[in-house]
Design a protein around this motif. Sequence first.
Motif, PDB file in Angstrom:
ATOM      1  N   ALA A  46       0.736  -1.134   0.046  1.00  0.00           N
ATOM      2  CA  ALA A  46       0.026   0.166   0.086  1.00  0.00           C
ATOM      3  C   ALA A  46       0.893   1.111  -0.007  1.00  0.00           C
ATOM      4  CB  ALA A  46      -1.168   0.032   1.178  1.00  0.00           C
ATOM      5  N   LEU A  47       1.894   1.219   0.907  1.00  0.00           N
ATOM      6  CA  LEU A  47       2.916   2.418   0.799  1.00  0.00           C
ATOM      7  C   LEU A  47       3.671   2.685  -0.498  1.00  0.00           C
ATOM      8  CD1 LEU A  47       4.540   2.398   4.364  1.00  0.00           C
ATOM      9  CD2 LEU A  47       2.539   3.828   3.444  1.00  0.00           C
ATOM     10  N   SER A  48       3.874   1.374  -0.874  1.00  0.00           N
ATOM     11  CA  SER A  48       4.417   1.604  -2.422  1.00  0.00           C
ATOM     12  C   SER A  48       3.412   2.285  -3.573  1.00  0.00           C
ATOM     13  CB  SER A  48       4.770   0.184  -2.988  1.00  0.00           C
ATOM     14  OG  SER A  48       5.432   0.320  -4.525  1.00  0.00           O
ATOM     15  N   LEU A  49       2.164   1.785  -3.611  1.00  0.00           N
ATOM     16  CA  LEU A  49       1.195   2.495  -4.349  1.00  0.00           C
ATOM     17  C   LEU A  49       0.932   3.668  -4.032  1.00  0.00           C
ATOM     18  CD1 LEU A  49      -1.366  -0.434  -4.366  1.00  0.00           C
ATOM     19  CD2 LEU A  49       0.106   0.304  -6.768  1.00  0.00           C
ATOM     20  N   ALA A  50       0.980   4.130  -2.667  1.00  0.00           N
ATOM     21  CA  ALA A  50       0.514   5.530  -2.288  1.00  0.00           C
ATOM     22  C   ALA A  50       1.628   6.565  -2.632  1.00  0.00           C
ATOM     23  CB  ALA A  50       0.231   5.445  -0.678  1.00  0.00           C
ATOM     24  N   THR A  51       2.882   6.085  -2.758  1.00  0.00           N
ATOM     25  CA  THR A  51       3.958   6.875  -3.139  1.00  0.00           C
ATOM     26  C   THR A  51       4.378   6.867  -4.554  1.00  0.00           C
ATOM     27  OG1 THR A  51       5.318   5.563  -1.966  1.00  0.00           O
ATOM     28  CG2 THR A  51       4.823   7.331  -0.401  1.00  0.00           C
ATOM     29  N   LEU A  52       5.221   5.822  -4.645  1.00  0.00           N
ATOM     30  CA  LEU A  52       5.614   5.665  -5.996  1.00  0.00           C
ATOM     31  C   LEU A  52       4.453   5.509  -7.068  1.00  0.00           C
ATOM     32  CD1 LEU A  52       8.126   5.162  -7.877  1.00  0.00           C
ATOM     33  CD2 LEU A  52       7.949   2.613  -7.116  1.00  0.00           C
ATOM     34  N   GLY A  53       3.363   4.829  -6.869  1.00  0.00           N
ATOM     35  CA  GLY A  53       2.498   4.763  -7.545  1.00  0.00           C
ATOM     36  C   GLY A  53       1.505   5.918  -7.976  1.00  0.00           C
ATOM     37  N   VAL A  54       1.527   6.736  -7.094  1.00  0.00           N
ATOM     38  CA  VAL A  54       1.060   8.026  -7.449  1.00  0.00           C
ATOM     39  C   VAL A  54       1.989   8.832  -8.215  1.00  0.00           C
ATOM     40  CG1 VAL A  54       0.278  10.226  -6.307  1.00  0.00           C
ATOM     41  CG2 VAL A  54      -0.632   8.309  -5.330  1.00  0.00           C
ATOM     42  N   ALA A  55       3.224   8.830  -7.855  1.00  0.00           N
ATOM     43  CA  ALA A  55       4.120   9.679  -8.868  1.00  0.00           C
ATOM     44  C   ALA A  55       4.020   9.073 -10.451  1.00  0.00           C
ATOM     45  CB  ALA A  55       5.619   9.274  -8.201  1.00  0.00           C
ATOM     46  N   ILE A  56       4.136   7.642 -10.428  1.00  0.00           N
ATOM     47  CA  ILE A  56       4.302   7.070 -11.835  1.00  0.00           C
ATOM     48  C   ILE A  56       2.763   7.528 -12.522  1.00  0.00           C
ATOM     49  CG2 ILE A  56       3.953   4.988 -12.890  1.00  0.00           C
ATOM     50  CD1 ILE A  56       5.715   3.570 -10.803  1.00  0.00           C
ATOM     51  N   THR A  57       1.770   7.480 -11.814  1.00  0.00           N
ATOM     52  CA  THR A  57       0.618   7.892 -12.467  1.00  0.00           C
ATOM     53  C   THR A  57       0.522   9.247 -12.846  1.00  0.00           C
ATOM     54  OG1 THR A  57      -0.644   6.137 -11.041  1.00  0.00           O
ATOM     55  CG2 THR A  57      -2.180   7.892 -12.156  1.00  0.00           C
ATOM     56  N   ALA A  58       0.894  10.128 -11.970  1.00  0.00           N
ATOM     57  CA  ALA A  58       1.041  11.636 -12.321  1.00  0.00           C
ATOM     58  C   ALA A  58       1.801  11.730 -13.371  1.00  0.00           C
ATOM     59  CB  ALA A  58       1.364  12.309 -11.046  1.00  0.00           C
ATOM     60  N   THR A  59       3.102  11.151 -13.572  1.00  0.00           N
ATOM     61  CA  THR A  59       3.740  11.336 -14.636  1.00  0.00           C
ATOM     62  C   THR A  59       3.389  10.815 -15.881  1.00  0.00           C
ATOM     63  OG1 THR A  59       5.789  11.088 -13.006  1.00  0.00           O
ATOM     64  CG2 THR A  59       6.217  10.780 -15.501  1.00  0.00           C
ATOM     65  N   ILE A  60       3.002   9.775 -16.235  1.00  0.00           N
ATOM     66  CA  ILE A  60       2.434   9.123 -17.397  1.00  0.00           C
ATOM     67  C   ILE A  60       1.346  10.128 -17.641  1.00  0.00           C
ATOM     68  CG2 ILE A  60       1.262   7.119 -18.350  1.00  0.00           C
ATOM     69  CD1 ILE A  60       2.627   5.548 -16.610  1.00  0.00           C
TER      70      ILE A  60
END
Length: 574
Positions: free
Chosen positions: A90-104
Amino acid sequence: MDLTNQIILVGSAVLLVSMLVGVLSNRIGAPLLLVFLLIGMLLGEQGPGGIAFDDVQTAHLFGSLALAIILFDGGLATPIKHFRVGLRPALSLATLGVAITATITGLFAAWWLGLNWLEGLLLGAIVGSTDAAAVFSLLRARGLELKQRVGATLEIESGSNDPMAVFLTIALIELIIGGGDQGFGLVMLTEFARQMGLGALIGLAGGFALTALINRLAMAAGLHPLAVMAGGLTLFGLTAVLGGSGFLAIYLAGLVIGNRPLESTQNIKRFHDGIARLSQIGMFLMLGLLVTPSHLLPVAGDALLFAAVLILLARPLAVWLCLLPFRFTWREQAFIGWVGLRGAVPIILALFPLLAGIEHAAMYFNIVFFVVLVSLLVQGWTVAGLARALRLEVPPTSHVVQRVELDIPGQQELELVGYRLAADAPVLLERRAPHLPAGVRPVAVVRERQLIDAGDLGDLNAGDYLYLMAETRALPGLDHLFVAPPVPERLTERAFFGDFVLDGEAQLGAVSTVYGMAIDPADRDLTLDALIRRSLNQHPVVGDRLELGRMALVVREVEGDRVTKVGLKLGSDD
């Protein structure tokens, strides 16, 4: 005076109608938040209500307050035991996941809409966080319960990814206002350290301090929920004033408070559940009022394409990358990737550029609002069916009729539990005195309005009200005895777990001899627990399966990381 009375009448009537419509939406499977948004739009200046509302500052104030209350309730309601299986992913999704989604999504927006890369990333950051609360309201309305690994991951992600989206949005606005001259990497790093560091520090410390304060102060029971809410909002405001993430602080404070011994725990949680629901209703009604429907049409084509990239590419790719180290099955990854509903947070974040006076801010708001509508319509209406199709349901574990917290010093986990026995209750069908779980004592039986001695529970009848004193951990076991869960045939214990119940410490060699199971001779001395944990290479949860030829081992009970009961299912249905 007449105007005041009219406002009270209209406001309360709108709230009542919204709640009634919400109940109806649950029955037809419509996403509840979508209903409130549409009601708000109907009440707006271009709807039958004709209410003109364009005060962005007021909307931001009440939206932030409502979101803080919702996150606080999310923390209060999240059991710390879920962290065993869901915290790291969940922490991976909440940090790195948000950043990847925002970047794409941001880079696509910059290319498609002709924005510079910072403006595109800002739009991507605004839609970066998910609203899993909407998912769980839909699942509860359909009577679905997810595997703990999936449910815990989504639950923790939904409470912890909003601060990351807020951080990215604020940092990018600062860069845009400053002309991008400050240095992208330096600004992002310092802003992240400041917001997340202060949010975590004040939230955790404040949560422990507030718990100690509530337990020490002598106050009326009715004041406990109000004191907790006031304390949580104080931490939110303090953190935000100091430049930290108030949203992270209030979520962590709720998490600490909800998992510590606390006076009037059940009253506090029930109160905040109601306040959080009220906040959701009010927030979505207000956001529906704020939007001008005619302004959505010019951006509809661009917003649909943006939503498609977000839903079909950015979120699934982010989920796949973030969950890669945690060995989630493809079914679990597919569901988590699809359940990336966008809710109130993106709309509230879309107000930030308007307040900052950034160019294209109105376009941001209208695109984001349209994306949220599409997400709630497409993803919200399909989430329950997808959970069934991917076989991520597990048999329901809790059907408690009544729960009364007993405020006995040092015994906050002790509760008075009540059941009304139906004719098909398992204890009545077995026609023998039940074997109660450890930590449970019968208190009383009420039959035809008469209080009778509970005795050994060997003479129970349909229609009896049975009351027991129990530890919280014993509730699922009591449910199996006294409640006939209204579940479909595929989720009955026999259909889901199989015909045979095996001990987790049973040796695989002995099991294979009895049931004719084909196994590797080198595994004969392994226990079922060891075999399942080796095959999963992660924390086991109820519903995990291990295929062995034409048979399957299904995890039935788990204590900590140890599989204590295993179902043997003949014939594979994968």
